[in-house]
Scaffold this motif. Sequence first.
Motif, PDB file in Angstrom:
ATOM      1  N   GLU A 164       0.824  -1.203   0.000  1.00 17.04           N
ATOM      2  CA  GLU A 164       0.000   0.000   0.000  1.00 17.04           C
ATOM      3  C   GLU A 164       0.865   1.264   0.000  1.00 17.04           C
ATOM      4  O   GLU A 164       0.584   2.223  -0.710  1.00 17.04           O
ATOM      5  N   ALA A 165       1.931   1.258   0.789  1.00 12.58           N
ATOM      6  CA  ALA A 165       2.835   2.404   0.834  1.00 12.58           C
ATOM      7  C   ALA A 165       3.462   2.657  -0.529  1.00 12.58           C
ATOM      8  O   ALA A 165       3.587   3.808  -0.971  1.00 12.58           O
ATOM      9  N   THR A 179       2.220   1.870  -3.437  1.00 19.84           N
ATOM     10  CA  THR A 179       1.176   2.370  -4.327  1.00 19.84           C
ATOM     11  C   THR A 179       0.887   3.836  -4.052  1.00 19.84           C
ATOM     12  O   THR A 179       0.771   4.645  -4.981  1.00 19.84           O
ATOM     13  N   ILE A 180       0.776   4.188  -2.789  1.00 22.46           N
ATOM     14  CA  ILE A 180       0.526   5.590  -2.422  1.00 22.46           C
ATOM     15  C   ILE A 180       1.677   6.466  -2.891  1.00 22.46           C
ATOM     16  O   ILE A 180       1.462   7.535  -3.469  1.00 22.46           O
ATOM     17  N   TYR A 181       2.891   6.020  -2.659  1.00 23.43           N
ATOM     18  CA  TYR A 181       4.071   6.801  -3.039  1.00 23.43           C
ATOM     19  C   TYR A 181       4.127   7.053  -4.542  1.00 23.43           C
ATOM     20  O   TYR A 181       4.441   8.150  -4.996  1.00 23.43           O
ATOM     21  N   THR A 234       1.757   6.817  -6.917  1.00 18.27           N
ATOM     22  CA  THR A 234       0.598   7.292  -7.688  1.00 18.27           C
ATOM     23  C   THR A 234       0.145   8.647  -7.216  1.00 18.27           C
ATOM     24  O   THR A 234       0.526   9.175  -6.253  1.00 18.27           O
TER      25      THR A 234
END
Length: 70
Positions: A63-64, A66-68, A70
Amino acid sequence: LALKPSPGTTGILLNGIAHQVLERGLGQTSADPAFAAWTATLAPYTAEAVSAVTGVPAADIVEAATIYAT
């Protein structure tokens, strides 16, 4: 999302996040041989392996990344 790695494992966590970014095609790539060499060094840093060392759940690592990216 709050990541709290075990003391002394932040570098491992960052390598794991980089591994996920590249594995999921979320980052830019390069034909530069140095980039390919760096990418190869990230191969052992799967979310599961990094989780075992850092104590951060594998799903949070993914998740980290992906957040970073996108």
